[in-house]
Write an enzyme that holds these catalytic residues in place. Structure first.
Site, mmCIF file in Angstrom:
data_model
loop_
_atom_site.group_PDB
_atom_site.id
_atom_site.type_symbol
_atom_site.label_atom_id
_atom_site.label_comp_id
_atom_site.label_asym_id
_atom_site.label_seq_id
_atom_site.Cartn_x
_atom_site.Cartn_y
_atom_site.Cartn_z
ATOM 1 N N TYR A 1 30.839 0.974 6.560
ATOM 2 C CA TYR A 1 29.767 1.781 5.968
ATOM 3 C C TYR A 1 28.430 1.372 6.600
ATOM 4 C CZ TYR A 1 26.186 3.023 2.515
ATOM 5 O OH TYR A 1 25.036 3.481 1.902
ATOM 6 N N LYS B 1 25.839 3.388 9.003
ATOM 7 C CA LYS B 1 24.484 3.704 8.498
ATOM 8 C C LYS B 1 23.445 3.277 9.551
ATOM 9 C CE LYS B 1 23.367 5.217 4.878
ATOM 10 N NZ LYS B 1 23.226 6.652 4.487
HETATM 11 N N1 LIG Z 1 24.128 4.332 -4.103
HETATM 12 C C1 LIG Z 1 23.430 3.344 -3.540
HETATM 13 O O1 LIG Z 1 23.261 2.260 -4.108
HETATM 14 C C2 LIG Z 1 22.814 3.556 -2.198
HETATM 15 C C3 LIG Z 1 23.028 4.729 -1.474
HETATM 16 N N2 LIG Z 1 22.415 4.901 -0.254
HETATM 17 C C4 LIG Z 1 22.587 6.158 0.474
HETATM 18 O O2 LIG Z 1 22.126 7.219 -0.357
HETATM 19 C C5 LIG Z 1 22.833 8.427 -0.053
HETATM 20 C C6 LIG Z 1 23.330 9.050 -1.342
HETATM 21 O O3 LIG Z 1 24.203 8.137 -1.974
HETATM 22 P P1 LIG Z 1 24.869 8.468 -3.382
HETATM 23 O O4 LIG Z 1 24.131 9.564 -4.045
HETATM 24 O O5 LIG Z 1 25.055 7.174 -4.065
HETATM 25 O O6 LIG Z 1 26.306 8.980 -2.900
HETATM 26 P P2 LIG Z 1 27.233 10.148 -3.471
HETATM 27 O O7 LIG Z 1 28.605 9.863 -2.970
HETATM 28 O O8 LIG Z 1 27.040 10.315 -4.930
HETATM 29 O O9 LIG Z 1 26.645 11.448 -2.741
HETATM 30 C C7 LIG Z 1 26.935 11.807 -1.424
HETATM 31 C C8 LIG Z 1 27.328 13.276 -1.383
HETATM 32 O O10 LIG Z 1 27.634 13.643 -0.027
HETATM 33 C C9 LIG Z 1 28.861 14.382 -0.039
HETATM 34 N N3 LIG Z 1 29.531 14.339 1.250
HETATM 35 C C10 LIG Z 1 30.314 13.360 1.755
HETATM 36 N N4 LIG Z 1 30.811 13.728 2.945
HETATM 37 C C11 LIG Z 1 30.320 14.961 3.221
HETATM 38 C C12 LIG Z 1 30.495 15.870 4.303
HETATM 39 N N5 LIG Z 1 31.282 15.583 5.339
HETATM 40 N N6 LIG Z 1 29.843 17.055 4.262
HETATM 41 C C13 LIG Z 1 29.055 17.383 3.197
HETATM 42 N N7 LIG Z 1 28.874 16.559 2.133
HETATM 43 C C14 LIG Z 1 29.502 15.361 2.145
HETATM 44 C C15 LIG Z 1 29.657 13.694 -1.120
HETATM 45 O O11 LIG Z 1 30.808 14.426 -1.513
HETATM 46 P P3 LIG Z 1 32.099 13.576 -2.046
HETATM 47 O O12 LIG Z 1 31.650 12.872 -3.281
HETATM 48 O O13 LIG Z 1 33.123 14.615 -2.271
HETATM 49 O O14 LIG Z 1 32.427 12.611 -0.926
HETATM 50 C C16 LIG Z 1 28.589 13.571 -2.220
HETATM 51 O O15 LIG Z 1 28.472 14.768 -2.940
HETATM 52 C C17 LIG Z 1 23.918 8.043 0.948
HETATM 53 O O16 LIG Z 1 23.477 8.357 2.241
HETATM 54 C C18 LIG Z 1 24.024 6.530 0.806
HETATM 55 O O17 LIG Z 1 24.432 5.942 2.010
HETATM 56 C C19 LIG Z 1 21.585 3.954 0.265
HETATM 57 C C20 LIG Z 1 21.344 2.798 -0.411
HETATM 58 C C21 LIG Z 1 21.952 2.492 -1.683
HETATM 59 C C1 LIG Z 2 32.462 -6.565 -9.289
HETATM 60 C C2 LIG Z 2 31.069 -7.118 -9.225
HETATM 61 C C3 LIG Z 2 31.010 -8.371 -8.402
HETATM 62 C C4 LIG Z 2 30.034 -6.164 -8.709
HETATM 63 C C5 LIG Z 2 29.940 -4.838 -9.452
HETATM 64 C C6 LIG Z 2 28.724 -4.052 -9.033
HETATM 65 C C7 LIG Z 2 28.818 -3.503 -7.616
HETATM 66 C C8 LIG Z 2 29.796 -2.340 -7.621
HETATM 67 C C9 LIG Z 2 27.418 -3.095 -7.103
HETATM 68 C C10 LIG Z 2 26.452 -4.276 -7.070
HETATM 69 C C11 LIG Z 2 25.516 -4.070 -5.881
HETATM 70 C C12 LIG Z 2 25.799 -2.648 -5.466
HETATM 71 C C13 LIG Z 2 25.368 -2.135 -4.129
HETATM 72 C C14 LIG Z 2 26.047 -1.075 -3.537
HETATM 73 C C15 LIG Z 2 27.276 -0.502 -4.160
HETATM 74 C C16 LIG Z 2 27.571 -1.000 -5.580
HETATM 75 C C17 LIG Z 2 27.309 -2.495 -5.702
HETATM 76 C C18 LIG Z 2 28.165 -3.280 -4.703
HETATM 77 C C19 LIG Z 2 25.698 -0.578 -2.142
HETATM 78 C C20 LIG Z 2 26.702 -1.197 -1.186
HETATM 79 C C21 LIG Z 2 25.769 0.948 -2.055
HETATM 80 C C22 LIG Z 2 25.429 1.468 -0.690
HETATM 81 C C23 LIG Z 2 24.295 0.797 -0.011
HETATM 82 O O1 LIG Z 2 23.725 1.348 0.889
HETATM 83 C C24 LIG Z 2 23.918 -0.579 -0.365
HETATM 84 C C25 LIG Z 2 24.230 -0.937 -1.799
HETATM 85 C C26 LIG Z 2 23.915 -2.384 -2.105
HETATM 86 C C27 LIG Z 2 24.147 -2.734 -3.538
#
Ligand SMILES: NC(=O)C1=CN([C@@H]2O[C@H](COP(=O)(O)OP(=O)(O)OC[C@H]3O[C@@H](n4cnc5c(N)ncnc54)[C@H](OP(=O)(O)O)[C@@H]3O)[C@@H](O)[C@H]2O)C=CC1
Ligand SMILES: CC(C)CCC[C@@H](C)[C@H]1CC[C@H]2C3=C(CC[C@]12C)[C@@]1(C)CCC(=O)C[C@@H]1CC3
Length: 345
Positions: free
Chosen positions: A144, A148
């Site tokens: 991942y 990214k």
């Molecule tokens: N959540 C976090 O803590 C963090 C997230 N990010 C970034 O933020 C962004 C949003 O994350 P988040 O909202 O948590 O993720 P989600 O999985 O909730 O949202 C991503 C969306 O993109 C869709 N998707 C995946 N593949 C495709 C494709 N090929 N074509 C069109 N749509 C697609 C997914 O569909 P489906 O669910 O069906 O796969 C989903 O609806 C991502 O880029 C992630 O890398 C960055 C830092 C932290």
């Molecule tokens: C089982 C436990 C040790 C941890 C449970 C919580 C975790 C699922 C989350 C804690 C920090 C989170 C995190 C992300 C995903 C969910 C956690 C691991 C990311 C990897 C999501 C995508 C990113 O870009 C970075 C995030 C960092 C923190």
């Protein structure tokens, strides 16, 4: 004619707009008067002012339909980090992002705002108040993160003032809030299976967790401030709550808020990391036969046992960013939004 000019300057597209962050962003954009085109592989809701286009972002023709008359695009689609599928990450985050850029350029889009991640510089060792000029991780901790990094480079390198195509990357960290499918649900599932009794390491490591509304605010500001003469062009910006908290205090506050016990017993970090690595190798070896989804992956253990918090000074300076919701309030709102995850529910 006047209506058309107004509508095109307030028309934007959100690629990944059905996801957790994407949907919060779409709701804010609608509230601000934008008409929004959502492009996603799935449709998860309906909202007045929003047109849905279902498709794969790797398909340029599908994208071009969604980007018609759009001047601003947010790209926040990605496969979930937990999928751990190298080929899928490469196809969607790298090849797919190349396609998004080409589609934007062909459709005459002027601004592209990418949701990157602060983790692009994280190698599994401490980062304290990290700034955006830290080098990208040389040994990214998982597929991942690896993709990214490539994705962010592609988007920032595509910025071209002469051609009128401006790009910026937002790097949030640990996004949480209502409807998050990842952080709180995984945490609660782990607690319900009796596995949240242990603190990995001494529990003093500070981490950024960022409320989804603040992440949305950072994206909207970036879109507004991205202009040919602004410093944002081709740059990355950390967006966090700007309140680093001990990782295990954050977990405990959420768990206790939902009626579960806080973790109490300590385990040495290197022991747990080593075990997680072994388990991960085992899952790779056994993958042709069975699929195992370990809770404690090397990435999660590294995130749980090291310092990793980031400075948002650049976002404050260049776009006047300031978190809108404090961590205290954000945790309260998040806990209240999950009645179904409460103990005994
Ligand atoms: N959540 C976090 O803590 C963090 C997230 N990010 C970034 O933020 C962004 C949003 O994350 P988040 O909202 O948590 O993720 P989600 O999985 O909730 O949202 C991503 C969306 O993109 C869709 N998707 C995946 N593949 C495709 C494709 N090929 N074509 C069109 N749509 C697609 C997914 O569909 P489906 O669910 O069906 O796969 C989903 O609806 C991502 O880029 C992630 O890398 C960055 C830092 C932290
Ligand atoms: C089982 C436990 C040790 C941890 C449970 C919580 C975790 C699922 C989350 C804690 C920090 C989170 C995190 C992300 C995903 C969910 C956690 C691991 C990311 C990897 C999501 C995508 C990113 O870009 C970075 C995030 C960092 C923190």
């Amino acid at each position: 004619m006047a209506t058309r000019i107004r509508s095109s300057s307030k028309r934007c597209a959100v690629v990944g707009g059905s996801g957790f962050l994407g949907r919060h962003l779409v709701e804010k954009l609608v509230e601000k008067g934008y008409s929004v085109s959502v492009f996603d592989i799935r449709q998860s809701y309906e909202l007045p002012g929003v047109t849905f286009h279902q498709g794969d972002l790797c398909n340029k023709q599908d994208l071009l339909v969604a980007l018609r008359d759009v001047s601003l695009v947010f790209h926040c689609a990605s496969p979930a980090p937990s999928s751990d599928d190298q080929a899928l990450f490469q196809r969607v985050n790298v090849e797919g992002t190349r396609t998004v850029i080409q589609a934007c350029q062909e459709a005459g889009v002027q601004k592209l705002v990418l949701t990157s991640s602060a983790s692009v510089v994280f190698e599994g060792t401490d980062i304290k108040n990290g700034e955006e000029d830290l080098p990208y991780a040389k040994k990214p901790i998982d597929y991942y993160t690896q993709t990214k990094i490539q994705q962010e480079k592609l988007v920032l390198q595509a910025c071209n003032k002469e051609k009128g195509f401006l790009t910026v990357a937002i790097r949030p960290h640990g996004i949480f809030g209502p409807r998050d499918p990842q952080l709180v649900p995984i945490l609660v599932d782990t607690a319900r299976r009796g596995k949240m009794k242990f603190i990995i390491g001494d529990g003093s490591n500070l981490v950024d967790f960022t409320f989804v509304e603040n992440v949305v605010h950072g994206h909207v500001l970036a879109a507004e401030y991205l202009k040919p003469d602004s410093p944002l062009c081709g740059k990355a910006y950390h967006i966090t709550n700007d309140e680093p908290i001990r990782f295990w205090d954050f977990m405990s506050r959420v768990l206790v808020g939902l009626g579960y016990d806080a973790p109490r017993y300590h385990l040495p970090y290197s022991l747990v990391y080593g075990l997680a690595l072994l388990l991960w190798l085992l899952t790779l070896l056994l993958r042709p036969l069975i699929t195992i989804k370990p809770t404690f992956t090397p990435m999660r253990v590294a995130l749980a046992g090291t310092h990793h918090y980031y400075s948002c000074a650049r976002a404050k300076h260049d776009m006047g960013y300031k978190p809108l919701v404090s961590l205290h309030e954000a945790i309260a709102q998040t806990v209240a939004s999950y009645p179904d995850l409460r103990r005994g529910a």
